[in-house]
Write a protein that holds these residues in place. Structure first.
Motif, short mmCIF file in Angstrom:
data_model
loop_
_atom_site.label_atom_id
_atom_site.label_comp_id
_atom_site.label_asym_id
_atom_site.label_seq_id
_atom_site.Cartn_x
_atom_site.Cartn_y
_atom_site.Cartn_z
N LEU A 1 0.82 -1.21 0.00
CA LEU A 1 0.00 0.00 0.00
C LEU A 1 0.86 1.27 0.00
O LEU A 1 0.48 2.29 -0.59
CB LEU A 1 -0.93 0.00 1.21
N GLN A 2 2.03 1.23 0.66
CA GLN A 2 2.84 2.44 0.78
C GLN A 2 3.24 3.02 -0.57
O GLN A 2 3.12 4.24 -0.79
CB GLN A 2 4.07 2.13 1.64
N PRO A 3 3.71 2.21 -1.56
CA PRO A 3 4.06 2.81 -2.85
C PRO A 3 2.84 3.41 -3.56
O PRO A 3 2.97 4.43 -4.26
CB PRO A 3 4.64 1.64 -3.64
N LEU A 4 1.66 2.78 -3.39
CA LEU A 4 0.47 3.32 -4.04
C LEU A 4 0.06 4.65 -3.42
O LEU A 4 -0.35 5.59 -4.13
CB LEU A 4 -0.68 2.30 -3.94
N ILE A 5 0.16 4.76 -2.08
CA ILE A 5 -0.17 6.03 -1.41
C ILE A 5 0.86 7.10 -1.78
O ILE A 5 0.52 8.26 -2.00
CB ILE A 5 -0.23 5.82 0.11
N GLU A 6 2.11 6.68 -1.90
CA GLU A 6 3.16 7.64 -2.29
C GLU A 6 2.87 8.19 -3.68
O GLU A 6 2.99 9.40 -3.92
CB GLU A 6 4.52 6.95 -2.24
N ASN A 7 2.47 7.33 -4.62
CA ASN A 7 2.13 7.81 -5.97
C ASN A 7 0.93 8.75 -5.94
O ASN A 7 0.88 9.75 -6.67
CB ASN A 7 1.83 6.62 -6.89
N ALA A 8 -0.06 8.43 -5.06
CA ALA A 8 -1.24 9.30 -4.95
C ALA A 8 -0.85 10.69 -4.43
O ALA A 8 -1.42 11.71 -4.84
CB ALA A 8 -2.28 8.65 -4.05
N ILE A 9 0.12 10.72 -3.51
CA ILE A 9 0.56 12.01 -2.97
C ILE A 9 1.32 12.80 -4.01
O ILE A 9 1.01 13.97 -4.30
CB ILE A 9 1.42 11.80 -1.71
N LEU A 10 2.32 12.16 -4.62
CA LEU A 10 3.21 12.87 -5.54
C LEU A 10 2.51 13.27 -6.83
O LEU A 10 2.76 14.37 -7.34
CB LEU A 10 4.43 11.99 -5.84
N HIS A 11 1.65 12.39 -7.36
CA HIS A 11 1.06 12.66 -8.68
C HIS A 11 -0.39 13.10 -8.60
O HIS A 11 -1.00 13.37 -9.65
CB HIS A 11 1.15 11.40 -9.54
N GLY A 12 -0.95 13.17 -7.37
CA GLY A 12 -2.37 13.51 -7.27
C GLY A 12 -2.67 14.72 -6.42
O GLY A 12 -3.15 15.75 -6.92
N VAL A 13 -2.35 14.65 -5.09
CA VAL A 13 -2.87 15.67 -4.16
C VAL A 13 -1.77 16.55 -3.56
O VAL A 13 -2.06 17.37 -2.69
CB VAL A 13 -3.66 14.96 -3.04
N LYS A 14 -0.53 16.42 -3.98
CA LYS A 14 0.58 17.16 -3.38
C LYS A 14 0.37 18.66 -3.44
O LYS A 14 0.62 19.39 -2.47
CB LYS A 14 1.88 16.75 -4.07
N ALA A 15 -0.11 19.14 -4.55
CA ALA A 15 -0.25 20.59 -4.75
C ALA A 15 -1.66 21.09 -4.49
O ALA A 15 -1.98 22.23 -4.80
CB ALA A 15 0.17 20.95 -6.17
N MET A 16 -2.53 20.29 -3.91
CA MET A 16 -3.93 20.69 -3.73
C MET A 16 -4.21 21.21 -2.32
O MET A 16 -5.36 21.57 -2.01
CB MET A 16 -4.85 19.49 -4.03
N GLU A 17 -3.20 21.26 -1.44
CA GLU A 17 -3.37 21.77 -0.07
C GLU A 17 -4.52 21.03 0.63
O GLU A 17 -4.59 19.82 0.59
CB GLU A 17 -3.60 23.28 -0.09
N ASP A 18 -5.45 21.82 1.23
CA ASP A 18 -6.53 21.20 2.01
C ASP A 18 -7.57 20.50 1.15
O ASP A 18 -8.41 19.74 1.67
CB ASP A 18 -7.23 22.28 2.87
N GLU A 19 -7.59 20.76 -0.17
CA GLU A 19 -8.59 20.12 -1.04
C GLU A 19 -8.21 18.69 -1.43
O GLU A 19 -9.03 17.95 -1.95
CB GLU A 19 -8.76 20.95 -2.31
N GLY A 20 -6.98 18.33 -1.20
CA GLY A 20 -6.56 16.99 -1.56
C GLY A 20 -7.09 15.93 -0.61
O GLY A 20 -7.15 16.14 0.60
N GLU A 21 -7.47 14.81 -1.18
CA GLU A 21 -8.02 13.72 -0.36
C GLU A 21 -7.64 12.38 -0.97
O GLU A 21 -7.73 12.17 -2.19
CB GLU A 21 -9.54 13.83 -0.26
N ILE A 22 -7.19 11.50 -0.10
CA ILE A 22 -6.86 10.12 -0.51
C ILE A 22 -7.74 9.18 0.31
O ILE A 22 -7.86 9.35 1.53
CB ILE A 22 -5.38 9.81 -0.27
N ALA A 23 -8.36 8.21 -0.38
CA ALA A 23 -9.23 7.24 0.29
C ALA A 23 -8.65 5.86 0.15
O ALA A 23 -8.31 5.42 -0.97
CB ALA A 23 -10.64 7.30 -0.29
N VAL A 24 -8.52 5.14 1.26
CA VAL A 24 -8.09 3.73 1.26
C VAL A 24 -9.31 2.91 1.68
O VAL A 24 -9.75 2.98 2.83
CB VAL A 24 -6.91 3.50 2.20
#
Length: 600
Positions: free
Chosen positions: A493-516
């Motif tokens: 799971l860690q590599p998948l969450i890392e990809n979600a952070i770097l390529h998805g929500v890193k620049a979205m500040e408080d609007e970013g959301e990751i769901a597991v």
């Protein structure tokens, strides 16, 4: 320049098994033989029927001429009798005395008896004379029939029913059936009837001359011809039997082919209801001579030819069947055993029982070669299986050797306690989370860990990233309790969450959301790591990375690592896939078996 290839011809026989092909071969051989047999029998039958029919037509014509001569003889006799003075004087009975009339009666009776005498061993034709005597000139003469010949005078109320018909013919002789004739044993008879006219008194009718027993004379003519089980009929124009070879008369038969009567007389043949009819007709005299012959009896002469053809056909059939049986025993039985061997054999499994045939032909070579090939294939599969096990072990070892921070884990524990004692709580918390990462990564050398531990590892990573970079995104954890014991390769799971952070929500500040999210679907564990990233994901590239089709080996290493480890442990039906997230962004989908037995 485009080259058009000709379509390859497909042999339809390959769609049939060998039994059906052999049956088809038998039919191909025997159908022409049976067709030739049927054609030969039919042709022989036609030739024989035509030849025999022609012969019977000629015989019928001669037979009819013979009957005509016999009837003409009777006609000449009646002409001689009616011209006799003893008969002509009866035209004027009033001119003679009673004694003279008696003499005339006796003379006429003797005349008729003389012509009724049996000659040359043939049955006699009996002649009788019938006259109407209203004035009673011949009271001494009998008025009713006493025998089959004689002279009869009758008065009013005694006239036979056929007498007026004879007078209407005005001297023309004709044939007629008397249903009951004779004084005692009344039998049907064929009679030649002719009116006698007076020569001196302007053809005034004197009486009627009747010749009976004509059927016997005609029958003798008919019996000069012998038909094979057939019958001969001499009939009137309306098919009333006047004489027959069997002796029966007075009944009507059905004579087919009336449409072939093209002129007043002639001869024709027709086949009707399994009989051959040869008919000679004379429309002027209203007479027919009919030959009725059963076709079976007619064609009995070709029995020998039919028997020879049938014997050859049966012999050839048995020879072909014997050849087919030998072919089956010699070729098909070994091939069937070979097919059974191939069907039972599974590569890598135990070899089915095989018995050497001792044959040196192509079949024997094929069977021994297939068995040897199966043995070599089994050895190859065994070597390949061992090689694959070693390769899996080496690959897993290589994959896990990339993450072996045992020394680092012990060092981090020491730093954590040092920071805590010095009052650096934030640094100590970061070191604690990193230590947790290292501890779960080691997992005492286990390759598969429960999903509960993997989720703890992922949470530690997320906490560490938030403290390190002060990210403002949110992570929602929603996993069914029933899935927490599901085995999963560690650090998945860690590599998948890392990809979600770097390529998805890193620049979205408080609007970013990751769901597991973890759920049970279709009998397997389904885990989604989804983000609401603002960038359009390149699904085609991700799918190439997952499948290993991407040409650049340096791209997507972590994704391929996860996919390979899952499939090495659980098989190719499980693994990683990507799809668009419902809230926008990307969703990584993991499919795992529910509590499987780990593979090593």
């Amino acid at each position: 320049m485009r080259v058009r290839l000709r379509p390859r011809f497909s042999n339809p026989l390959t769609r049939l098994n060998m039994k059906r092909q052999l049956a088809l071969l038998f039919l191909i051989i025997m159908v022409p033989v049976y067709a030739l047999h049927l054609y030969g029998s039919w042709k022989a039958e036609q030739i024989l029927k035509n030849n025999v029919t022609s012969a019977y037509m000629e015989l019928n014509k001669q037979n009819y001429s013979l009957i005509e001569r016999e009837i003409d003889t009777i006609s000449k006799i009646t002409r001689t009798i009616l011209q006799n003075p003893a008969l002509q004087r009866l035209a004027s009975p009033e001119q003679y005395s009673a004694y003279e009339r008696i003499k005339q009666f006796e003379a006429l009776d003797e005349l008729l008896e003389s012509y009724s005498t049996e000659m040359s061993g043939s049955r006699a034709v009996d002649y009788s004379f019938y006259a109407y005597d209203p004035d009673g000139y011949f009271p001494f003469a009998p008025s009713t029939q006493l025998s089959t010949r004689g002279v009869y005078f009758f008065g009013d109320g005694e006239m036979p029913d056929w007498y007026p018909e004879a007078l209407e013919k005005k001297g023309t002789g004709y044939l007629k059936i008397f249903a009951e004739y004779g004084s005692v044993a009344k039998q049907p008879t064929l009679a030649y009837v002719r009116t006698v006219n007076s020569v001196e008194r302007a053809n005034r009718p004197i009486g009627v001359l009747v010749a009976t027993g004509v059927e016997h004379l005609v029958r003798e003519s008919l019996n000069t011809v012998t038909l094979p089980e057939g019958e001969i009929f001499f009939t009137s124009g309306d098919d009333l039997v006047l004489a027959s070879s069997a002796g029966t008369i007075g009944h009507t038969i059905d004579v087919p082919g009336k449409e072939k009567m093209s002129s007043y007389q002639g001869i024709y043949n027709v086949v009707h209801e399994d009989h051959l009819y040869v008919v000679h007709y004379n429309s002027y005299r209203q007479q027919k001579l009919v030959y009725r012959i059963p076709l079976e009896a007619l064609l009995s002469r070709q029995t020998e030819l039919r028997r020879a053809i049938r014997t050859i056909t049966i012999g050839l059939t048995f020879a072909v069947m014997l050849f087919m049986f030998y072919f089956w025993r010699s070729l098909m039985n070994p091939l069937q055993r070979l097919v059974g061997f191939v069907r039972q054999y599974e590569p890598g499994g135990s070899l089915p029982a095989y018995r050497e045939t001792g044959r040196n032909d192509e079949i024997g070579v094929l069977m021994s070669s297939v068995h040897a090939m199966a043995s070599r294939l089994n050895a190859l599969f065994e070597n390949q299986y061992k090689l694959e096990i070693k390769q899996r072990e080496a690959q897993l070892k290589l994959l896990y050797e990339q993450i072996n921070p045992h020394l680092l884990y012990n060092t981090l524990e020491s730093i954590y306690w040092k920071c805590s004692l010095d009052g650096h709580s934030e640094s100590a918390q970061m070191i604690k989370e990193l230590s947790k990462l290292m501890r779960i990564a080691l997992s005492r050398g286990k390759e598969l860990i429960p999903l509960r531990d993997e989720l703890e590892h992922a949470r530690a990573y997320v906490n560490l990233q938030k403290m390190r970079y002060d990210y403002g995104f949110r992570v929602c954890w929603d996993v069914d309790e029933a899935l927490l014991t599901t085995p999963i390769p560690k650090i998945t799971l860690q590599p998948l969450i890392e990809n979600a952070i770097l390529h998805g929500v890193k620049a979205m500040e408080d609007e970013g959301e990751i769901a597991v999210v973890g759920r049970i679907g279709d009998g397997r564990a389904v885990i989604l790591v989804a983000d609401n990233g603002y960038r359009e994901p390149d699904l085609a590239l991700l799918r190439r990375l997952v499948s290993g089709e991407e040409a650049d080996p340096d791209r997507g290493y972590g994704i391929r690592n996860i996919q390979q480890r899952i499939r090495l442990h659980f098989g190719n039906s499980y693994g990683l896939s990507y799809e668009k997230s419902d809230g926008g962004g990307l969703a990584a989908k993991l499919e795992l078996p529910l509590r499987p037995e780990p593979n090593g």
